[in-house]
Structures are given as C-alpha cells and as structure tokens.
Design a protein around this motif. Structure first.
Motif, short mmCIF file in Angstrom:
data_model
loop_
_atom_site.label_atom_id
_atom_site.label_comp_id
_atom_site.label_asym_id
_atom_site.label_seq_id
_atom_site.Cartn_x
_atom_site.Cartn_y
_atom_site.Cartn_z
N ASP A 87 -12.08 -5.43 10.77
CA ASP A 87 -11.30 -4.19 10.67
C ASP A 87 -12.06 -2.99 11.22
O ASP A 87 -11.51 -1.91 11.37
CB ASP A 87 -10.82 -3.96 9.23
CG ASP A 87 -11.97 -3.93 8.24
OD1 ASP A 87 -13.14 -4.06 8.65
OD2 ASP A 87 -11.69 -3.77 7.04
N ALA A 144 -0.46 -4.83 17.47
CA ALA A 144 -1.04 -3.57 16.97
C ALA A 144 -1.97 -2.95 18.00
O ALA A 144 -1.96 -1.73 18.21
CB ALA A 144 -1.79 -3.81 15.66
N ALA A 157 -12.77 1.76 8.66
CA ALA A 157 -11.78 0.68 8.62
C ALA A 157 -10.55 1.06 7.82
O ALA A 157 -9.42 0.72 8.20
CB ALA A 157 -12.42 -0.58 8.04
N GLY A 211 -8.95 -4.47 15.84
CA GLY A 211 -8.20 -3.75 14.81
C GLY A 211 -8.04 -4.54 13.52
O GLY A 211 -7.26 -4.16 12.65
N GLY A 212 -8.78 -5.63 13.39
CA GLY A 212 -8.66 -6.48 12.21
C GLY A 212 -8.48 -7.92 12.65
O GLY A 212 -8.60 -8.25 13.83
N PHE A 253 -4.69 1.53 0.98
CA PHE A 253 -5.13 2.43 2.05
C PHE A 253 -4.67 3.88 1.87
O PHE A 253 -4.98 4.72 2.71
CB PHE A 253 -4.63 1.92 3.40
CG PHE A 253 -5.04 0.50 3.69
CD1 PHE A 253 -6.31 0.22 4.16
CD2 PHE A 253 -4.17 -0.55 3.49
CE1 PHE A 253 -6.71 -1.08 4.42
CE2 PHE A 253 -4.55 -1.87 3.75
CZ PHE A 253 -5.83 -2.13 4.21
N GLN A 257 -1.98 1.25 11.06
CA GLN A 257 -1.18 0.06 11.39
C GLN A 257 -0.12 -0.21 10.32
O GLN A 257 0.68 -1.13 10.48
CB GLN A 257 -2.08 -1.17 11.51
CG GLN A 257 -3.12 -1.10 12.61
CD GLN A 257 -4.01 -2.33 12.64
OE1 GLN A 257 -3.64 -3.39 12.14
NE2 GLN A 257 -5.20 -2.21 13.20
N ARG A 258 -0.16 0.56 9.24
CA ARG A 258 0.68 0.27 8.07
C ARG A 258 1.51 1.45 7.62
O ARG A 258 1.78 1.62 6.44
CB ARG A 258 -0.23 -0.17 6.90
CG ARG A 258 -0.84 -1.54 7.09
CD ARG A 258 -2.02 -1.79 6.19
NE ARG A 258 -2.39 -3.19 6.15
CZ ARG A 258 -3.14 -3.80 7.07
NH1 ARG A 258 -3.61 -3.10 8.09
NH2 ARG A 258 -3.41 -5.08 6.98
N PRO A 274 0.71 -5.21 11.30
CA PRO A 274 -0.69 -4.86 11.05
C PRO A 274 -1.61 -6.09 11.02
O PRO A 274 -1.19 -7.17 10.64
CB PRO A 274 -0.64 -4.19 9.67
CG PRO A 274 0.59 -4.75 9.03
CD PRO A 274 1.58 -4.93 10.15
N MET A 275 -2.85 -5.87 11.38
CA MET A 275 -3.86 -6.92 11.33
C MET A 275 -4.41 -7.04 9.92
O MET A 275 -4.52 -6.06 9.19
CB MET A 275 -5.02 -6.57 12.27
CG MET A 275 -4.61 -6.29 13.71
SD MET A 275 -3.80 -7.69 14.52
CE MET A 275 -5.20 -8.79 14.71
N GLY A 276 -4.77 -8.25 9.54
CA GLY A 276 -5.49 -8.46 8.29
C GLY A 276 -6.90 -7.88 8.36
O GLY A 276 -7.32 -7.34 9.38
N SER A 277 -7.60 -7.99 7.24
CA SER A 277 -8.96 -7.44 7.15
C SER A 277 -9.98 -8.55 6.95
O SER A 277 -10.75 -8.54 6.00
CB SER A 277 -9.06 -6.47 5.98
OG SER A 277 -8.19 -5.39 6.12
N ALA A 303 -8.38 3.04 10.04
CA ALA A 303 -7.91 2.22 11.16
C ALA A 303 -6.82 1.26 10.69
O ALA A 303 -5.88 0.97 11.43
CB ALA A 303 -9.08 1.47 11.78
N GLN A 304 -6.95 0.77 9.47
CA GLN A 304 -5.94 -0.15 8.95
C GLN A 304 -4.70 0.61 8.48
O GLN A 304 -3.58 0.12 8.63
CB GLN A 304 -6.53 -0.96 7.80
CG GLN A 304 -7.63 -1.91 8.25
CD GLN A 304 -7.11 -3.31 8.52
OE1 GLN A 304 -6.65 -3.98 7.62
NE2 GLN A 304 -7.16 -3.73 9.76
#
Lengths: 492, 492
Positions: free
Chosen positions: B427, B308, A321, B433-434, A448, A328-329, B331-334, A324-325
């Motif tokens: 996530d 994303a 994760a 993706g979150g 991250f 996105q950042r 970005p996606m949250g977690s 993967a996160q």
C-alpha cells in the motif's frame, strides 16, 4: 529546493472587513505564467473550498496562489448555459437553514436568496401510476398505503442512530464497526418490509448522494444526516431531505455560481485557470507544485477537491498508505441534471410544486428551478446513477427525449414542448469525476476515515468531503476552506 | 497527429517457437530515449500481463514498445532482497493446479516449480490459545468445536452460489443484484452463528484479498472463487484456499520474479524502465502516450495494470463515464509480507507445516518459504489490512519486533532469533497502490463491471483484474495478456 520566500503577493491589499475588492497590482501578470511563482501557500482547486481558504489566508496576510484545472472557478458549482445567454444550476444549487457559512459568504458577495417554489402538491410516480401528496419533502409523506407506517418506523430507527454519530468523525461512533460493515441497502431491507418503504429509502440515498443504496455504507449515510446541521442544531434526516426547513429551502438569485465567481473576481490574479496540477513534491523547506504551464514554490499546499480527484495527483514522496488507500475508497456519485425551460411555470396553475419522485424513466426527482419572478418556468430533473448509466454515450437528442418523456409523465403534456433544454452530467467531468460528493463504501470510514483531513506533512486537505457539518454541500465546502485556512496559518 | 507508421521494431526477429531470445538490434537504443518512438502498439506496464501481451504481439509480427514506471519488470511479482544477496517473494508467490497459463510461461522461461512445504500440522491461534490441526488449507479444518459444523454449512451454501456465477462476468449471474447489494461480512453474519466460523470467514476474505470482509461485495467474492479454475475445472473455494491441490500448492525455484525477469530480458530493448506514463491522447489515426522522458506514437495502447492505478493516467479525450467511475470503485487491498530467515526450518522438526492462521498479532497467516533443499528455514507471514494499518509509519525495528512476536507465538521461541528479516508492504507502492488485487465493494460490479475489459476506442485493458479465470493471481495476469494481444491484433 531553497527556502521559499515569504513574499506577500498581495502585499497590504488583503481583504478588508467590508469585503472591498483587493488590488491585484502585486499579483503575477498573465505574461509571467511560465515563470516559477512563489507564495506562502499554494491552493489546488478554485471551488468554494479553495477560494474560501484563499480568502482567509490572504486576510491573514499570507501570500497565496490558486491553481485551477478548469477555465472557470466554482468546481461543482456551475451555471449551465441554457443556450439563450442565461444559465441554470448544473451542479450545487440550494441553501437551507443552518448552512451558515455559505450564507455568510453569499451575503458578503452580495448574492441574495429566495425561497424554492414549494406551493401545492408533489407528484409521486411509481409502477406507472401517478399520484399526488401534500406534505413537504421527498420522504415527508408517501401515498397512503401501509408502507407509510413501515417507512416511518424505519426512519424513526435511523433518526435514533443518526444522533449517535459524532459529526465529522463517524468512525468514533460506539457502533461504528457494526454500521460500517453493511450497505444502506442491507439495512433498509432488514428494517422494512414494504416495497414502498424500500423504494423511498433507495430514493433517499439516490437523491442525496447519486449512488445506489447498494454502494453506500450505513455509517456514511448516518453521518451524512448527522452533518445536516450546525453547532447549535444537530443534523437530522428531515433537514437533509426537506424543501421547507431543509437543505432545498432556498436558491440564489442569479444562480449559485455567482458566489464563487464573485469571490474569485475579488481574489483577482492570484487565481490561475487552465492549470491542472500534475505533481506535488515536498522537500526540506517547502513544496513545489507543478501544473500545466505553471510551477509554484510554497511553504504549504492545500489540496481543495474530493479525495478521488486528489488521487490523480502524483505526490513525491508518496503519501502515507492510509491516505493512498483512502482515495481509492471514496468514489463520486453519478449526478446529472436535466433542465427544460417553458414560457410559464404551468405546473403551478395545476396546483403542483414542481417537485416529484419517480421509480421509472430517466428522471427520479424534480424541482421547480424557475427564476424568482416566475417570468418563465424551468423544471429541473435529477437523473440518478442507474438511469444515467443507460444514457452513457447517448446522443443529445436521446437524452432530451428521455428527459422530456419523464417530465411529461410527471407534469402532463405541456411539459413536452419546452423552448430550451440543457443537460449536465458530472461523471464525464475530468476535474470532478462525478458528483455531488465522494461516498464511502462499507469498511472505508472505520479503516481510513481520519486520512480525510489529517495533513500529510506540508500537504493539507480541503473540500466538502472533509467537512463535519454539511459535508457534500456548498456549506461544507466553505466550512472546509475556513478550517484549512486556520490550520495552515497556524502551521506557517 | 499523422498516421502512425507500421514500422516493425523487431523486424523478423519475433519470438521463435522455441523461445529463443529475440535480437534487439532494431530496437531503439537507450540514447534515443528522448526522441519520439513509434510502434504498432504501446503497452503500459511491464508486469506479467503487459509482458505477456508484448510477447504475443511481437510473435504476431507487430512492433511494440513497453513503458514501465519502475526500474524493474514484474509489477506485483517481486523478489524482496533479504540483505545477503538473495531474495524471497515480496509479492505474488504460488502456483497451483489449473493455473495453466502461468505454468506454460514459466516452463517456456525455464523456471521450475517445487511443492510448497506441507508436511505435518498447521497452527491455529485464537483468543491467545494455540492449537494444531491436521487438514490442509486455512479453512480445510478448524479446531473441533461446534463452529466446524457452522462453518461447513456456510461454506456449503457459498459453494453452491459460486457455481451460479458466470466466470469473469459476475454481473450476469441470476442473483447478481442480490449478491452485489451486500458485503461478505453481512452474508457471513447472516449465515453463521459461531464466532469460530465468522472468524474463519473473515480470515478467508482477508488472506485471499487483503481487505476486511466489510469491504468486499459478496458477488465479487463468489466470482473470485468461481475464477479459481480453468475451462475444464470449475472454480471452487477449496482450490482458492488450499495448499495441496490449491492455489498455494507450489512455488518457483529461484522465486516467482524469475518469470517476468526472463520474459523481459527476452523482449529486450523494447521494454523501457523508469518511464511512468502520465498521459494518453487519442487522435484520429492513433494514440500518443507520454511517459517521463519518452513519448510513443502508436495505433493502439494496452494499459496493463489495476483499474485503480490506471485511474491516475490522464486520458484525452476523457474516458467514458462508466470506466471513469469504475476506477474509483476497485480499490487495492493492503497486502504485506514479513519474512524471517533461520539456519534451519526448525518447525519441520516439530511436526509443523509452517502454516498458521491467527486472530491477533501483526501476522494473520503464514507459510514455509524455505528454498527447495531446506538448506535454511524461511517463515513468511501475511499482515492483513487491519494489522498493517497499525504499522503505518512505524519504524523498521517496530515492524520487525511485531513480526517476530507473531512468529514466536505461532512457532515457539526459536522463531525469536532469525539471521535476517525483510518486509514488503504494497500500500506504500506508488505504482501498485496496494495488493494483491483490486477488490469491488458492493454495487460496483453490477453497475460498472463490463468497463473492466471493454476497450475505449484505441485503449485496451489488461491486468489480472480483467481475467476470467484466476483473477488476482499470476495466472490471471498471463491470461489477460494473452487475451488482450488477440484483441489488439484483431483490431490492427
């Protein structure tokens, strides 16, 4: 998947110390393209980081296959065609002091350097008013108003903070959380009062990263400056932004792209083009990397590209994760370059360096991109993120007009009539997704950051974004390739 | 590609006003899976937005194929197996006032709602100290210290700013640039002094978006609150965070996943599972969408997922730069949910709602997730981004222990011995993706916001991130599906 063979694609033909071209006799032929290949290591991406990793792994006796999405090596290092059979740098361009690893590679490849033209005064264009200043660098001096003091105080503070950042591990700084909670824009507004200082701090972010100062974490920016050095010389803001003594000090004879082109040629047929990698599957015993038209089985894979672009590959099993996160950042900037060719570098006769910084028009920073002998004049202008947005979808004629309008305002009417122009924007490039570098927004590095480099099982990461020193530069790319080659070799 | 036929896969069997299940007789059989399909519209993603778009386009007489990567419909709406044959919401869960479109859909699907249990006091756990408070909602009241005043003043300011945001077009706010230049963390520190207020503002960001307050643009957060309403009732922070009268007011009998499951069943064989879309090619006359095992030719394509995840699809020709850059900046949250099942909802007897907010431990916010009849007790705990990072790669037993440790601190020793537990983190989900939603960092909305919804030729966008009202919620997903269906129908 069965155990991957350790067949040495290049046999005993590894790179010699003298850098002789390796025989590609044992490499797979183009005709074998559709048959599955095997190697010790498959490297995804033939930019400087991937090619350097391949060089070192081959030298260590490992078999290597490099898969490149484009039809050329170099990634963000690219010779943009001018239309007359010559090229000019459309991407990464300069080399400066402490950039030892790209310097060593270029020397090995027989690519010489020469000083970026830097004689005379620079142009400062703001609020419709053009003035000149003498000191080197975009921020080295600003026109004499009270903003100078304001800016110098802010830069002094910034410089002190830069020293507190552990290079390449900014998340370990004592104040990492505080600095990663805000944008550089927030910091610059809290630490300056004059519009001149604020404009130049925005220009600093914009010209080095091709994002607006709103987008970048203060911590990221501090680390970027901390990375502008080497083991013996701590990074500084000045080395990042200056021409003389800084990252823009020199250029490559024939263009920077000569370095990856020659390195790729030396590696020979192990580099496969037009092979975008779609999936990476890890199973017991190895990885299977599938690109358009080619599948490679290997023990380890090196993904040598920016996090954002690596995020387009389908990994199985899914990556952890945190990785993967991260992808996105870490968005790419929106760098673009506009180049105009003239019969002579006429600005030199006017006592100008060809360097400028501007607050309006399509171009916000310029350099003299002429060849070493000055046999013709080439002006290069960076178009920043805000300006390039306005040219989204614009026809080539409009881009040309906008670029020449800028050059004319900065360097006079002679700039209006070039013999050739060329334009390269990176946010339209599928296999780069922008440039020059991935930039962390607030909150990303502290949560991250370690996932930038940390291997995920048999998957290893390279690319200038993973480098401690000179992240974002060609030198960082080469350093990352050298680091990952050691990492993989030790793991095999 | 030749002109796509307008063959109506569902012929005259479109959805009736009464919502009768459509005959799937004319739909392609499973055996035809590998043959190329044709349709007027192909929809990528069988979450609520994609399914709603399919419903409306079928009702309009269009032929539709839906391609879903997972083996189930619902996307971020998912019934997490408890291990005894029942499920509990692992993803989107609640419904509240002004969420008219998910309400209408649920009613049409015959899924009833019931009030989230909300009798008694809430638990506030901070600095190792547990206290109770009576008022509804996470921020509706805080323990009586001077932070109350501090927080209320800050929320008053925020509320005023929320009113100035044009719903769904935050980049058009008069102060958009100022608000998009800073993180919510920066704003909250500049506009509060007490640690209590700061903690609760962080909890507000964290519990609604599952990111740290460092990550989110102030402008995005203001828009998120502005979106918590409908055409007749402007969005407010209270409606976002409250249980009674707010977004957590009610739950679905049988679980929220009943809504997409029943809608997908009604659509029948036009929904194809295990079909992750890899590429979308636009040519003159139509689009070709290639998924694992299925290729569909259509006139238009709806990509119904977060930016994303949409960014992982290979588009040809490449999407415009503004869209390509947007997907790197959303970005996606977690978000993660931990659930424990008990013989009885014992906290109710203790006078507790089952709602809590905590500053330590794995869980930072809780709800009573018991069934309508209270025949057993279910506690649900959100694990926020910072906490879930600590559990990256942790074995299931460690996650369980951490979750139960939190529940015990919040609700007493009885929480230590559940009959069942379950855990869902998003996530780690390749096809999400979150969660719960894509979140814009500073600088993204003002530069790239319009690319959220703007069609790119024959490619249209849906997903809760594209919604004006209730973006991030099931209601926003349904609204986006309804909007895109109209958009596509008009374009056909």
């Amino acid at each position: 998947m069965t155990r991957v063979s350790r067949r040495r694609l290049l046999g005993t033909g590894a790179l010699t110390a003298a850098g002789a071209v390796v025989s590609a006799a044992a490499a797979p032929s183009a005709a074998a393209r559709t048959a599955p290949l095997t190697a010790d290591v498959v490297i995804v991406g033939a930019g400087l980081s991937g090619l350097t990793a391949a060089r070192d792994l081959v030298a260590a006796g490992r078999s290597v296959v490099v898969l490149e999405a484009r039809d050329r090596p170099g990634g963000r290092v690219y010779g943009m065609p001018l239309g007359d059979g010559t090229t000019n740098e459309g991407g990464a361009e300069f080399i400066g002091p402490t950039q030892d690893r790209i310097a060593a590679l270029a020397k090995d490849m027989g690519v010489d350097t020469y000083a970026t033209y830097n004689e005379g005064k620079n142009v400062y264009y703001r609020g419709g008013k053009r003035s000149l200043y003498a000191t080197d660098g975009l921020l080295g001096a600003v026109p004499p108003d009270w903003g100078v003091v304001d800016l110098e105080l802010a830069l002094l503070k910034l410089g002190g903070m830069v020293k507190e950042v552990p290079v390449g591990e900014p998340w370990k700084a004592a104040k990492a959380e505080e600095w990663d909670a805000q944008t550089f824009h927030t910091w610059s507004r809290s630490n300056s009062l004059s519009s001149g200082a604020r404009f130049l701090m925005d220009a600093f972010a914009s010209s080095t990263l091709s994002v607006r100062s709103q987008e970048v974490s203060l911590l990221y920016l501090l680390n970027y400056a901390a990375s502008a050095g080497n083991e013996a010389n701590p990074g500084t803001i000045d080395r990042l932004i200056n021409t003389r003594g800084g990252a823009q000090e020199s250029r490559f004879v024939g263009g920077s792209q000569e370095v990856p082109i020659r390195l790729a040629a030396r590696l020979g047929d192990i580099v496969h083009y037009n092979a975008p990698v779609r999936s990476i599957v890890t199973e017991a015993g190895g990885v299977t990397v599938t690109a358009d038209g080619i599948t490679v089985s290997a023990e380890r894979v090196v993904v040598a590209m920016s996090p954002a672009i690596a995020g387009k590959i389908d990994f199985s099993p899914a990556l952890p994760a945190s990785r993967a996160q991260l992808v996105q950042r870490y968005p790419m900037g929106s760098v673009a370059k506009f180049v105009a060719v003239y019969d002579t570098p006429f600005w030199r006769a006017d006592g100008l360096t060809g360097q400028a910084v501007a607050d309006s028009g399509a171009i916000d920073a310029t350099f003299d991109n002429s060849p070493p002998d000055g046999s013709r004049g080439i002006l290069m202008g960076f178009m920043n993120q805000a300006n390039i947005r306005k040219l989204d979808g614009a026809p080539a004629a409009d881009v040309r007009a906008a670029g020449l309008d800028s050059f004319t305002k900065l360097f006079g009417d002679k700039a209006a009539n070039p013999t050739l122009t060329a334009f390269q924007r990176w946010d339209n490039e599928t296999w780069s997704g922008g440039g020059p570098v991935g930039v962390a927004p607030p909150g990303a590095l502290t949560a991250f950051g370690p996932a930038l480099r940390e291997p995920c099982g048999r998957v290893h990461w390279a690319g200038t974004e993973t480098s401690g020193y000179w992240t974002g530069y060609m030198d960082g790319a080469v350093r990352s390739g050298e680091r990952v080659a050691k990492e993989v070799d030790a793991a095999l």
